[in-house]
Design a protein around this motif. Structure first.
Motif, mmCIF file in Angstrom:
data_model
loop_
_atom_site.group_PDB
_atom_site.id
_atom_site.type_symbol
_atom_site.label_atom_id
_atom_site.label_comp_id
_atom_site.label_asym_id
_atom_site.label_seq_id
_atom_site.Cartn_x
_atom_site.Cartn_y
_atom_site.Cartn_z
ATOM 1 N N GLY A 186 -8.817 13.341 22.663
ATOM 2 C CA GLY A 186 -8.143 13.394 23.942
ATOM 3 C C GLY A 186 -6.890 12.561 24.006
ATOM 4 N N GLN A 187 -6.550 11.819 22.970
ATOM 5 C CA GLN A 187 -5.356 11.006 22.994
ATOM 6 C C GLN A 187 -4.199 11.776 22.406
ATOM 7 N N GLY A 188 -3.002 11.404 22.790
ATOM 8 C CA GLY A 188 -1.818 12.065 22.279
ATOM 9 C C GLY A 188 -1.101 11.191 21.287
ATOM 10 N N ALA A 189 0.009 11.746 20.780
ATOM 11 C CA ALA A 189 0.774 11.033 19.773
ATOM 12 C C ALA A 189 1.472 9.801 20.342
ATOM 13 N N ASP A 190 1.590 9.732 21.685
ATOM 14 C CA ASP A 190 2.275 8.581 22.271
ATOM 15 C C ASP A 190 1.500 7.285 22.076
ATOM 16 N N ASN A 191 0.209 7.364 21.769
ATOM 17 C CA ASN A 191 -0.587 6.160 21.579
ATOM 18 C C ASN A 191 -0.448 5.583 20.177
ATOM 19 N N LEU A 192 0.290 6.250 19.301
ATOM 20 C CA LEU A 192 0.433 5.800 17.927
ATOM 21 C C LEU A 192 1.699 4.976 17.775
ATOM 22 N N ILE A 193 1.710 4.083 16.795
ATOM 23 C CA ILE A 193 2.859 3.222 16.549
ATOM 24 C C ILE A 193 3.760 3.899 15.527
ATOM 25 N N PRO A 194 4.991 4.260 15.904
ATOM 26 C CA PRO A 194 5.879 4.906 14.931
ATOM 27 C C PRO A 194 6.543 3.883 14.008
ATOM 28 N N ARG A 195 6.875 4.321 12.810
ATOM 29 C CA ARG A 195 7.625 3.498 11.871
ATOM 30 C C ARG A 195 8.698 4.374 11.235
ATOM 31 N N PRO A 196 9.726 3.785 10.632
ATOM 32 C CA PRO A 196 10.787 4.587 10.009
ATOM 33 C C PRO A 196 10.262 5.476 8.888
ATOM 34 N N TYR A 197 10.866 6.631 8.765
ATOM 35 C CA TYR A 197 10.486 7.601 7.734
ATOM 36 C C TYR A 197 10.850 7.063 6.351
#
Length: 394
Positions: A186-197
């Motif tokens: 039920g969680q979306g991608a907004d809950n994840l911590i992004p890092r540089p590619y």
């Protein structure tokens, strides 16, 4: 839509009048002449009554669901505002395409200007609903007039989704701990911590919102470390499917329905899901958002057999997924021998029309295989291909 200006009754009345006029001249019977003239004039007057009034109308349609699935019923409300001298009596009908069916007709005028009918999806694709037709007749039923009103409305019929059993937790784990699935449900991608590619990162992990915000490619760090991924591939290569003219291929329809069902099953079980076709085109990326689901269903609504297949390793990339589902058509033993599992922890091959020896060869290459029958429940093929968790030794 071309319609005869006279009804069957009106045409018979006119013909009878002409015959009576001819008979009156032959028999010198004045009474028959009067009657014949009357029968000829009546349909002409009815035509004038029905077709002379100038009418215009406006139509608004509202469908209870944005996307209509095959086998699903939706309610359509039509508001019809007719601007005309007097209130004509007749029947209204909404023009329905072949992709849907319903009893879209009724008496006009009704109790209100609001018309209702139910619509059922019968064929995948996009179709045009409308225009609204109004057929009116004169009080004697001699003349008729059919007019169309309002704009058309596009309706999208998406594949039917079947309830599928979830995979055992242990066989579906990949890319991290399997127990993290329950916390991501039920969680979306907004809950994840992004890092540089970084070079070598899978394109399936790109965090598009963070990329747009920062102006450079960003990937989901937590998903890469601790969340399971699933990949569903729909083999739409033209050589795999029968295409008798423009007719519907039941086997391909069953495959598309299973593709949608498998992707949504994985999402409900907490996976991040990517759906590709056999050419490597991304049909949908599901990350727990409702818009992701709708985007995939719209893409699957119009998918057709075409093109040539690519190697699965080139489609998936360098990061092996957990579950991998390949839904294909009529493959032979040589085709099956070239199918790589791409390192997936739970590779499932479900084929419609595959030769038995092809399934044997695929099973020898590590696939969990099953045959898909167009007339059977896709959930049965899913159950047959599902890998089983191994019992612990001891």
């Amino acid at each position: 839509m071309r319609t005869r200006p006279l009804t069957t009754r009106g045409a018979a009345c006119l013909l009878l009048g002409v015959m009576l006029c001819i008979a009156a001249n032959v028999l010198a019977a004045r009474a028959l002449l009067y009657l014949g003239v009357l029968l000829v004039v009546l349909p002409l007057i009815a035509l004038l009554v029905v077709r002379a009034p100038r009418r215009r109308g406006e139509v608004w349609r509202q469908i209870s669901t944005d996307l209509l699935a095959v086998g699903e019923t939706s309610k359509v409300s039509v508001r019809f505002e007719l601007y005309a001298p007097g209130i004509p009596h007749g029947r209204w009908s909404d023009t329905l395409p072949e992709a849907v069916r319903g009893d879209a007709a009724g008496e006009y005028p009704g109790e209100t200007r609001l018309l209702h009918y139910e619509l059922e999806g019968v064929r995948r694709g996009t179709a045009t609903l409308g225009p609204l037709l109004l057929r009116t007749v004169d009080p004697f039923g001699l003349a008729q007039r059919v007019q169309s009103f309002g704009e058309t409305r596009m309706v999208t019929v998406v594949p039917q989704v079947h309830a599928l059993a979830p995979l055992p937790t242990k066989v579906g784990a990949a890319g991290g701990a399997a127990q993290t699935r329950s916390t991501r449900l039920g969680q979306g991608a907004d809950n994840l911590i992004p890092r540089p590619y970084l070079s070598g990162d899978s394109r399936r992990r790109i965090h598009w919102r963070a990329t747009a915000h920062r102006g450079s490619l960003m990937v989901r760090q937590e998903e890469e470390e601790a969340s399971p991924d699933a990949v569903v591939v729909l083999d739409r290569a033209a050589a795999r499917w029968a295409r008798p003219g423009d007719g519907v291929d039941p086997a391909f329809e069953a495959a598309v329905s299973l593709c949608a069902s498998a992707a949504l099953c994985f999402v409900q079980d907490g996976y991040s899901v990517d759906v590709f076709d056999s050419a490597g085109s991304l049909l949908g990326a599901l990350r727990g958002h409702e818009d992701d689901r709708d985007g995939l269903m719209v893409a699957l609504a119009t998918v057709t057999p075409r093109g040539e297949p690519r190697d699965l390793r080139a489609i998936i990339g360098g990061t092996p997924p957990g579950p991998l589902v390949l839904i294909t058509g009529a493959i032979g033993a040589d085709d099956a021998a070239r199918l790589s599992t791409a390192g997936a922890s739970a590779p499932m091959l479900i084929a419609a029309g595959a030769r038995p020896e092809a399934l044997v060869v695929a099973a020898g290459r590590g696939w969990h295989v099953a045959a898909l029958h167009a007339t059977a429940d896709p959930a049965d093929a899913w159950e047959a291909a599902m890998p089983r968790a191994k019992a612990p030794h001891g």
